[in-house]
Enzyme design. Structure first.
Site, PDB file in Angstrom:
ATOM      1  N   ASP A 140       0.124  -5.334 -31.876  1.00 15.75           N
ATOM      2  CA  ASP A 140       0.359  -6.477 -31.665  1.00 15.75           C
ATOM      3  C   ASP A 140       0.119  -7.527 -33.106  1.00 15.75           C
ATOM      4  O   ASP A 140      -0.188  -8.899 -32.393  1.00 15.75           O
ATOM      5  CB  ASP A 140      -0.040  -6.812 -30.006  1.00 15.75           C
ATOM      6  CG  ASP A 140       1.026  -8.579 -29.828  1.00 15.75           C
ATOM      7  OD1 ASP A 140       1.797  -9.158 -30.729  1.00 15.75           O
ATOM      8  OD2 ASP A 140       0.601  -9.357 -29.292  1.00 15.75           O
ATOM      9  N   CYS A 188       1.546 -18.622 -17.836  1.00 19.42           N
ATOM     10  CA  CYS A 188       1.217 -19.811 -17.754  1.00 19.42           C
ATOM     11  C   CYS A 188       0.022 -20.301 -16.565  1.00 19.42           C
ATOM     12  O   CYS A 188      -0.891 -21.205 -17.219  1.00 19.42           O
ATOM     13  CB  CYS A 188       2.642 -20.510 -17.336  1.00 19.42           C
ATOM     14  SG  CYS A 188       4.051 -20.527 -18.502  1.00 19.42           S
TER      15      CYS A 188
END
Length: 677
Positions: free
Chosen positions: A320, A605
């Site tokens: 990543d 979230c």
């Protein structure tokens, strides 16, 4: 789509328009003035100029008087969550975006809100707001319009005086729920350039639209599609030779969600691309391959979108380590020769200096702990990887983590000092074929720094270490020989740009992610900053600085010399969890176990394992609403809170929603019981 304008908009603009030095060129295709030619009183681009240097030559505020800096005004922004944008300042008016693309215009002298644009996400494919944290990184200006991309994929031109939409266009297929927009568009040569983000598999691209009409002009894909359907251009045909298997079924990713710069002399647009999907290259197709253009810098012709060159930061990227951190354009004296360069403080821990005419690597050195590679070979431009880099099924310790040694937070470059100022993070991860665990591994992990880096000598000039704070804000450098940065702990600092000495401190009352901007209005130099902690802070508990959902107001703060406006007090950080429970609710343990697996849709979230560190969404263990099955179902499956930024997950089955509810109730009960003395 609607905007709410203040009654004094016309008055405010008639009084301030004469200060704006940017030409209103209408439908012309002339470029905006480049670095050094833009009027220094304004901040008209996300990075002030196309070069993305986050530097202003203004010097009224300097190291000799910065101790007299104080708060001129503040404006609370109800309903906002994560605030990442750097405010534009044009003709005495601030323009900036909030969560999901809400856009504001504010008078720089009074702090009065002139208008607010609401993208009304509840009526525009509300299912597309997932896994984005509400992050939004800014707006662009050109020809009397403000340009903003919304999370659901729309690109809008707003009238800068009123906030009313001039045009709106959907930038991707509405059926593709994997794409979102969180980055700021750029406008050059009458073209609005915008990319997109994506999770769970998508095909990346960047698109140019006519700034006046909104018509699509060109599109460049960042990974090749299905060979059976042919390739859009020679670049895609070339890239396809570096992929194996059936990569197009997962899309390839390589999205352009943030990094865009432009050279008006060369007429080249520079974009940075994200990682591949899946992250592990060995799962993207049998036999490996470089996977162009994943984790790359790509130069494109502004007028045609045609490929010119690329530099791949991480061939066969598996950690990543995307290349979406902003690129900075500058001219450096290297070996006695002035070179037009592009600089990148990469997520992977290396600082790259690249010839921006040709894409040839000039130099690259580690600026942070990085054990995935020994060095970068200057002849080939490729990393010399360590044995640990290509991990197997058993997790191994790798630095940097997926968070990066430098993330999206803006760095700055000062032509006066010749230094680049980088917000860095040292944090490792345990990564294996099926797992990534971001956490401190050794004693130096969890430390953030403000690093002054010499890009010619490729070494540190000075460094400020934040021992207890690693997720910090972006940076501003000025002609007053100052460097400004906010921290995740809520402090806003000014440093001597040459020595790193701390010269001034302000307590903002909430963690800071954004980079400030500075500008002149009526001869007064101001500094403005958005304060709203969030974003990727949910990635690790090491980023938990005690900020809790709705407990501290999100604000824009503006500073000037000699001002002493008090900032209303806010609640202090809180590290305890106030879990709520109803003992009458019977927990179905089997359903809760299934809910733990289904909860992956919520974790970005609301936090992994329901541990919420970023404050931009409720801690569901504390939520009274999440204690009531009917209300919980209405929010998750029926979209009752889409207007507040909560996605609709109507693709989840009733059983899946119930299982997530059971998982939340079980975890909340366990947390509540554990807190009893």
């Amino acid at each position: 789509m609607k905007s709410v304008a203040g009654a004094s908009v016309a008055i405010a603009w008639s009084a301030t328009l004469s200060l704006c030095v940017l030409p209103d060129v209408g439908g012309a295709v002339d470029d905006r003035p480049s670095a050094g030619e833009v009027g220094i009183q304004d901040w008209p681009e996300p990075g002030r100029t196309f070069a993305e240097q986050h530097y202003s030559p203004l010097s009224s505020i300097n190291r000799g008087n910065v101790a007299q800096l104080g708060l001129a005004w503040h404006l609370d922004l109800p309903g906002e969550r994560s605030l990442h944008a750097t405010p534009l300042a044009i003709g005495g008016v601030l323009y900036f975006s909030g969560t999901n693309g809400t856009t504001y215009a504010v008078d720089v002298r009074s702090g009065k809100q002139l208008w607010r644009f609401d993208p009304e996400l509840a009526t525009h494919t509300p299912d597309r707001k997932g896994i984005l944290f509400g992050s939004h990184r800014g707006v662009a200006y050109w020809g009397g319009n403000i340009y903003v991309g919304t999370v659901d994929g729309r690109l809008l031109a707003l009238n800068a005086k009123t906030g009313h939409p001039v045009w709106s266009i959907q930038t991707f297929d509405e059926a593709d729920a994997s794409k979102q927009i969180s980055g700021a568009p750029r406008v050059a040569g009458g073209k609005v350039i915008i990319g997109h983000g994506g999770e769970g598999g998508t095909r990346g691209y960047v698109t140019a639209y006519d700034a006046v009409r909104g018509a699509r002009l060109w599109r460049f894909y960042t990974v090749p599609g299905n060979p059976a359907k042919g390739f859009e251009n020679a670049a895609m045909e070339m890239a396809a030779k570096t992929w194996r298997g059936e990569w197009w079924k997962d899309g390839g990713n390589a999205t352009v969600w943030d990094n865009i710069a432009y050279d008006p002399e060369l007429k080249l647009v520079y974009i940075g691309t994200a990682n591949g999907t899946p992250i592990n290259a060995s799962r993207r197709g049998a036999g490996g391959g470089d996977n162009l253009f994943v984790a790359s810098i790509i130069a494109l012709d502004l007028h045609t979108g045609e490929y010119r060159w690329h530099y791949q930061v991480n061939p066969g990227e598996s950690w990543d380590y995307d290349a979406t951190q902003q690129t900075v354009l500058a001219e450096l004296d290297i070996g006695g020769q002035q070179r037009k360069v592009l600089m990148l403080a990469s997520k992977n821990g290396f600082f790259y200096v690249i010839d921006r005419l040709t894409g040839k690597l000039i130099s690259a050195e580690k600026f942070s702990k990085a054990n995935w590679a020994q060095r970068i070979d200057l002849k080939s431009g490729r990393p010399i990887e360590t044995r640990a880099a290509r991990y197997g099924s058993e997790p191994v310790p790798i630095w940097p983590s997926v968070v990066g040694a430098h993330s999206w937070q803006r760095m700055s470059f000062s032509p006066r000092t010749g230094l680049v100022y980088i917000p860095t993070i040292q944090l490792g991860m345990m990564i294996g074929a099926k797992s990534i665990d971001v956490r401190p591994i050794e004693s130096g992990d969890g430390v953030g720094t403000l690093l002054a880096w010499d890009p010619i000598a490729q070494k540190s000039h000075w460094e400020v270490r934040y021992i207890d704070c690693s997720w910090n804000g972006g940076v501003l450098a000025t002609g007053g020989d100052l460097v400004f940065q906010g921290t995740g702990r809520g402090k806003f600092f000014a440093y001597d740009a040459t020595t790193g000495e701390r010269l001034w401190t302000f307590d903002a009352g909430l963690g800071i992610n954004a980079a400030p901007s500075t500008y002149l209005s009526d001869g007064v130099q101001y500094i403005s900053l958005l304060v709203g902690y969030g974003g990727g802070a949910n990635a690790s508990k090491v980023f938990d600085y005690g900020w809790r959902f709705n407990e501290q107001p999100r604000r824009v703060l503006t500073f000037a010399l000699g001002k002493k406006t008090p900032l209303p007090p806010t609640l202090p950080p809180r590290f305890t969890v106030r879990a709520v429970d109803d003992p009458k609710i019977v927990i179905d343990a089997e359903a809760a176990a299934e809910g733990r697996r289904a909860y992956w849709r919520c974790k970005e979230c609301h936090g992994k394992d329901l541990e919420n560190f970023a404050s931009m969404a409720p801690d569901l263990r504390e939520s009274l609403l999440a204690m009531q099955w009917g209300a919980f179902r209405a929010v998750v499956k029926e979209g009752a809170f889409t207007a507040r930024g909560m996605p609709t997950f109507d693709d989840l089955s009733e059983k899946e929603v119930w299982s997530i509810y059971m998982y939340i109730r079980q975890t909340a009960r366990e947390t509540a019981q554990a807190s009893v003395p």
